[in-house]
Enzyme design. Structure first.
Site, PDB file in Angstrom:
ATOM      1  N   LEU A 533     -13.901  -7.122   2.195  1.00 42.14           N
ATOM      2  CA  LEU A 533     -12.804  -8.000   2.586  1.00 42.14           C
ATOM      3  C   LEU A 533     -12.123  -7.552   3.860  1.00 42.14           C
ATOM      4  O   LEU A 533     -11.475  -8.339   4.528  1.00 42.14           O
ATOM      5  CB  LEU A 533     -11.763  -8.066   1.460  1.00 42.14           C
ATOM      6  CG  LEU A 533     -12.284  -8.523   0.095  1.00 42.14           C
ATOM      7  CD1 LEU A 533     -11.169  -8.462  -0.929  1.00 42.14           C
ATOM      8  CD2 LEU A 533     -12.856  -9.917   0.190  1.00 42.14           C
ATOM      9  N   GLY A 534     -12.216  -6.288   4.182  1.00 44.40           N
ATOM     10  CA  GLY A 534     -11.552  -5.760   5.357  1.00 44.40           C
ATOM     11  C   GLY A 534     -11.532  -4.255   5.329  1.00 44.40           C
ATOM     12  O   GLY A 534     -12.104  -3.614   4.441  1.00 44.40           O
ATOM     13  N   GLU A 535     -10.878  -3.664   6.325  1.00 39.69           N
ATOM     14  CA  GLU A 535     -10.819  -2.214   6.403  1.00 39.69           C
ATOM     15  C   GLU A 535      -9.571  -1.812   7.160  1.00 39.69           C
ATOM     16  O   GLU A 535      -9.143  -2.489   8.089  1.00 39.69           O
ATOM     17  CB  GLU A 535     -12.067  -1.659   7.103  1.00 39.69           C
ATOM     18  CG  GLU A 535     -12.174  -0.153   7.025  1.00 39.69           C
ATOM     19  CD  GLU A 535     -13.581   0.333   7.313  1.00 39.69           C
ATOM     20  OE1 GLU A 535     -13.784   1.559   7.289  1.00 39.69           O
ATOM     21  OE2 GLU A 535     -14.462  -0.510   7.543  1.00 39.69           O
ATOM     22  N   GLY A 536      -8.968  -0.707   6.755  1.00 36.34           N
ATOM     23  CA  GLY A 536      -7.775  -0.214   7.412  1.00 36.34           C
ATOM     24  C   GLY A 536      -7.677   1.284   7.318  1.00 36.34           C
ATOM     25  O   GLY A 536      -8.683   1.978   7.149  1.00 36.34           O
ATOM     26  N   GLY A 539      -9.116   2.809   4.111  1.00 38.09           N
ATOM     27  CA  GLY A 539     -10.559   2.673   3.994  1.00 38.09           C
ATOM     28  C   GLY A 539     -10.920   1.222   3.754  1.00 38.09           C
ATOM     29  O   GLY A 539     -10.079   0.327   3.868  1.00 38.09           O
ATOM     30  N   PRO A 540     -12.162   0.939   3.410  1.00 30.38           N
ATOM     31  CA  PRO A 540     -12.586  -0.446   3.201  1.00 30.38           C
ATOM     32  C   PRO A 540     -12.044  -1.029   1.905  1.00 30.38           C
ATOM     33  O   PRO A 540     -11.735  -0.305   0.962  1.00 30.38           O
ATOM     34  CB  PRO A 540     -14.115  -0.343   3.162  1.00 30.38           C
ATOM     35  CG  PRO A 540     -14.378   1.051   2.702  1.00 30.38           C
ATOM     36  CD  PRO A 540     -13.271   1.894   3.268  1.00 30.38           C
ATOM     37  N   VAL A 541     -11.952  -2.347   1.868  1.00 24.10           N
ATOM     38  CA  VAL A 541     -11.518  -3.086   0.684  1.00 24.10           C
ATOM     39  C   VAL A 541     -12.625  -4.065   0.304  1.00 24.10           C
ATOM     40  O   VAL A 541     -13.163  -4.761   1.157  1.00 24.10           O
ATOM     41  CB  VAL A 541     -10.208  -3.856   0.940  1.00 24.10           C
ATOM     42  CG1 VAL A 541      -9.750  -4.571  -0.320  1.00 24.10           C
ATOM     43  CG2 VAL A 541      -9.133  -2.920   1.443  1.00 24.10           C
ATOM     44  N   LYS A 555      -9.769  -0.941  -3.299  1.00 23.01           N
ATOM     45  CA  LYS A 555      -9.511  -0.137  -2.106  1.00 23.01           C
ATOM     46  C   LYS A 555     -10.209   1.205  -2.278  1.00 23.01           C
ATOM     47  O   LYS A 555      -9.929   1.941  -3.209  1.00 23.01           O
ATOM     48  CB  LYS A 555      -8.006   0.071  -1.923  1.00 23.01           C
ATOM     49  CG  LYS A 555      -7.257  -1.164  -1.482  1.00 23.01           C
ATOM     50  CD  LYS A 555      -5.743  -0.964  -1.512  1.00 23.01           C
ATOM     51  CE  LYS A 555      -5.277   0.101  -0.560  1.00 23.01           C
ATOM     52  NZ  LYS A 555      -3.801   0.138  -0.463  1.00 23.01           N
ATOM     53  N   ASP A 652       7.394  -0.509   4.021  1.00 26.76           N
ATOM     54  CA  ASP A 652       6.365  -1.153   4.847  1.00 26.76           C
ATOM     55  C   ASP A 652       6.239  -2.639   4.503  1.00 26.76           C
ATOM     56  O   ASP A 652       5.143  -3.156   4.311  1.00 26.76           O
ATOM     57  CB  ASP A 652       5.020  -0.453   4.676  1.00 26.76           C
ATOM     58  CG  ASP A 652       4.055  -0.769   5.811  1.00 26.76           C
ATOM     59  OD1 ASP A 652       4.534  -1.127   6.910  1.00 26.76           O
ATOM     60  OD2 ASP A 652       2.832  -0.657   5.609  1.00 26.76           O
TER      61      ASP A 652
END
Length: 850
Positions: A533-536, A539-541, A555, A652
């Protein structure tokens, strides 16, 4: 290594020395291969011949290694249809069919495909026997049939284990019935029908052993001895199968071979002919062999456990280890400890109970287990002269004076040594000592607020080494490895290993569930890019689907991530203790080896920024929906600040951390930076500042001070973004314009032109809506420079629901109006995260350990 080199040299020398001008690897159409004749592959590696066992009149056609020390057939053509006497022959008839004859009569048709072309049978150096249709120039046109498609009990490099989806053809190994009886036995080794990326051994149709899931070029079952094997997994529209090649360090491309024996054990047979175990069968009390396997004559021992549902088998004599879910058939309790079988040759005084398995012959091993499963069974024996069939008795059947029955081998159940009972006492004692010791250490750590020391770690490891196994709490299809570091982490999180109960029970349980790495990998299709789904910063999701069909978001902490254990524990502990409709729900975590993952409920509509900052998708967000989203965020923050059992500052709040469920209800996520405040505590300080640029309050960015008013500031920024449809930092490329969205709205507010900031996609009705204008003013009150001037979240609730009769105070100058923020020289400020449109359904924030 050196022994393999020596054997390889001798083997090669033997091959070339033994070549004969008379031998051939090919049987031409119309020719016959009879008893005493052989086909030998081109390099003398394999031979095809008729053979029999000592004192047996049954003859078989089989492929053997063509040397003096590698004994045993690797393939048998007529295992279930032996030729009686020496009258057997093999031929390719005029129609191109491959047939085994008994005299002049056809016994078995191996290939029924008819062809008018020239057909020959050839034995290859791989051990594959191929029926080939030839072109006129002598080259092969096509393969009509091959022995590799019909394995018996042995797997050679290049053979398949799996099935053809279209034809239903299966490639699997089937054990022999006995040492000298190659007929199909009770154990089948092949690919799982339901989980195509793992191998299983079936016993009488039930799962007896599983390899673990195939993942990143290997099987997840740690104690699987794959030395010498280079496995590969192939999955296409028509076929799913495993295949292996030989490692050069273990005998080259032709070795080792794999064989399944009559007791369901996989054997690795190397170039030197030495047999080693590939896996550990259900544990028995016996001699320890390579990889912790235990084996001895099965009649002299009793399996500690014989299960296949939540069944626990491994390589220790206590029967705790690899877990998987299937239908169970436990041994009777009376059979688990303290019994052996004594072999005797005697007539039986009376008839026992004879198992009549339709379409199947039971082996001696099958009969042994049938007796173990029955507490009344005191003896068993084979009913047939070849060692097959099963008869059991509930009283001692032996009678030396009986004339009504011929003497035969009977196995009498007797009470054995006290070894098993002794082990039971030892294991029970260890199970009591280990949890008590952990509890004491945990209480000491909590009392002194210590997170762990080398002394504690070494002490626990020493305790673990004294025991052979740790308690194996299973979660149906979920499991976590029980290493010391994992157990300590789970203790810190306040999580106990336990069974995952029914779904309804789980929903009522606020504690985290524990997922095994294997179950998470399976849920995400082994972390495939299609499910990413994405990464930040974390780490990746990934999107995943649990075995019960529930969709989740996962996550996965990256090893290269700047975040670590502190943030992982912080988020896991906080969300587990917070329950609110506007907070994302954490279902559980995975702590196994180096893996740390958080498993959340899945949000199908992704995050707020996905819609809000896209010119097309934002049309979905009319004012009514935007206001409802703001309401939900307010309720979530109010719960965190005032009504939860913990006073929590999120630190946040941003559009990317607001997830939307299927009904577009907002849920606050990402608690990695959150802090818990005491009842009398109103603010705190940190020397390490991290967050998202544009959402951090000035006192937090400049001085490291944060409080509930820090979240209020972030929410004010988010309100302006929701109303205006623009990011706060979307102005930073315009050198002549305002610094950010806050300043832009403030300037227009002072000039009474606030309607100009409203998102045009909301339409003209929103421009004249007093509720919209009121929300703009509330947002400006939330982003004031001085934290004391900002309202609390409880005040915000009353403000947004007010009307014209409840006038709002005028906002003071907002934060950062005097220019870009500058940090104090004493502060260590991490590079802030630039806000991007998130494709994640679970968002990630760059964080630093505090």
């Amino acid at each position: 290594m050196w022994s393999n080199c020596i054997f390889l040299t001798l083997f090669t020398f033997y091959l070339f020395l033994g070549q004969s001008c008379c031998q051939t690897d090919t049987l031409l159409q119309g020719q016959y291969l009879k008893d005493g004749q052989e086909l030998v592959s081109a390099f003398n590696i394999f031979k095809l011949k008729f053979f029999n066992f000592e004192n047996s009149s049954n003859w078989y056609l089989g492929i053997w290694y063509n040397n003096f020390y590698l004994s045993g057939a690797v393939w048998i053509a007529n295992r279930n249809n032996p030729v009686l006497g020496r009258s057997g022959s093999l031929t390719v008839d005029s129609l191109g069919r491959l047939r085994i004859l008994r005299g002049a009569s056809s016994l078995l048709e191996l290939s029924s495909t008819e062809t008018t072309g020239n057909t020959t049978l050839k034995l290859l150096d791989s051990g594959n026997l191929q029926l080939q249709e030839m072109d006129s120039d002598g080259s092969m046109k096509r393969t009509l049939w091959q022995s590799f498609d019909y394995p018996t009990d042995t797997l050679l490099p290049g053979m398949k284990l799996g099935f053809n989806v279209k034809t239903g053809k299966r490639w699997e190994l089937t054990s022999w019935l006995g040492d000298t009886l190659p007929a199909s036995g009770s154990f089948v080794f092949g690919m799982d029908d339901n989980i195509t990326n793992r191998l299983t051994i079936l016993w009488l149709g039930n799962v007896y052993w599983a390899s673990g899931l195939w993942f990143k070029g290997g099987f997840s079952l740690e104690k699987l001895n794959t030395n010498g094997f280079i496995f590969s997994f192939v999955s296409t529209e028509s076929e799913h199968y495993f295949m292996y090649s030989g490692d050069e360090n273990y005998g080259g491309p032709l070795f080792p071979r794999i064989r399944i024996d009559q007791q369901g054990s996989l054997q690795k047979i190397n170039l030197d002919g030495v047999k080693k175990h590939v896996h550990c069968s259900p544990s028995v009390f016996g001699e320890e062999l390579e990889y912790g396997c235990y084996q001895q004559n099965f009649r002299n021992c009793v399996p500690a456990r014989y299960k296949e549902v939540t069944g626990s088998w491994d390589c220790s004599p206590f029967g705790f280890g690899y877990t998987y879910t299937r239908k169970t058939y436990d041994l009777s309790y009376c059979s688990r400890f303290g019994y052996t079988f004594r072999e005797t040759v005697s007539p039986s005084a009376e008839n026992g109970f004879v198992f009549n398995e339709i379409g199947r012959r039971l082996s001696s091993y099958d009969c042994y287990v049938k007796c173990l499963q029955n507490c009344s069974c005191v003896a068993y024996a084979s009913t047939n002269g070849d060692g097959t069939g099963c008869e059991i008795w509930n009283t001692d059947p032996t009678n030396e004076n009986s004339a009504s029955h011929h003497p035969r081998t009977i196995y009498i159940r007797i009470k054995g040594s006290k070894l098993a009972a002794t082990w039971l006492v030892v294991v029970a004692s260890l199970f009591l000592i280990i949890p008590v010791t952990w509890l004491i250490i945990y209480l000491v750590l909590r009392k002194f607020k210590i997170k762990g020391t080398n002394f504690v770690s070494e002490s626990l490891k020493m305790i673990s080494s004294q025991s052979c196994s740790l308690t194996n709490k299973r979660l149906s299809t979920l499991r976590v490895g029980s290493t010391i570091d994992q157990e300590m982490l789970l203790l810190e999180l306040g999580i106990e290993r336990r069974r995952r109960g029914k779904r309804s029970a789980r929903n009522n349980n606020n504690e985290l569930q524990i997922f095994s790495f294997e179950s998470v990998a399976f849920a995400t299709d082994y972390f495939s890019d299609a499910n990413k789904l994405g990464e930040g910063g974390f780490g990746p999701v990934y999107k995943g689907r649990l075995i019960d069909g529930e969709e989740v978001a996962i996550k996965r902490l990256s090893l290269a991530s700047g975040q670590g254990l502190v943030e992982f524990k912080n988020e896991a502990m906080l969300i587990a203790k917070l329950q609110h409709t506007n907070l994302v729900k954490l279902l559980g975590c995975c702590v196994e080896k180096d893996e740390k993952m958080l498993i959340y409920e899945y949000m199908p509509n992704k995050s707020l920024d996905y819609f809000l900052f896209d010119p097309l998708r934002k049309i979905v967000l009319d004012w009514k929906l935007r206001f409802r989203i703001m309401e939900g965020i307010i309720q979530g923050l109010l719960y965190l600040h005032k009504y939860s059992r913990l006073k929590v500052i999120h630190r946040d709040i941003k559009a990317g951390n607001i997830l939307l469920d299927e009904d577009m209800n907002p849920k606050i996520s990402d608690f990695g930076m959150a802090r818990i405040f005491g009842a009398q505590e109103s603010k705190a300080n940190t020397k390490r500042v991290a967050g998202t640029f544009g959402y951090m309050s000035p006192e937090y960015f400049r001085e490291g001070l944060f409080s509930a008013k820090s979240d209020v500031f972030s929410f004010g920024v988010l309100m302006l973004e929701i109303i205006c449809g623009r990011k706060n930092n979307s102005f930073h490329h315009d050198s002549e314009g305002p610094l950010n969205l806050i300043v832009h709205v403030w300037n227009l507010f002072k000039e009474n032109r606030v309607r100009e900031v409203i998102d045009p996609s909301l339409g003209d009705s929103a421009v004249e809506n007093p509720q919209v204008l009121r929300c703009v003013q509330v947002a400006l009150l939330c982003v004031q420079q001085n934290a004391d001037d900002r309202p609390s979240m409880l005040d915000v609730v009353s403000m947004i629901y007010g009307d014209g009769n409840n006038a709002l105070s005028l906002p003071k100058e907002p934060a950062f109006y005097d220019g870009p923020p500058r940090s104090s020289p004493e502060m260590e400020v991490e590079p802030p995260e630039m806000e991007n449109v998130s494709a994640n359904r679970v968002t990630i924030t760059v964080m630093e350990a505090r």
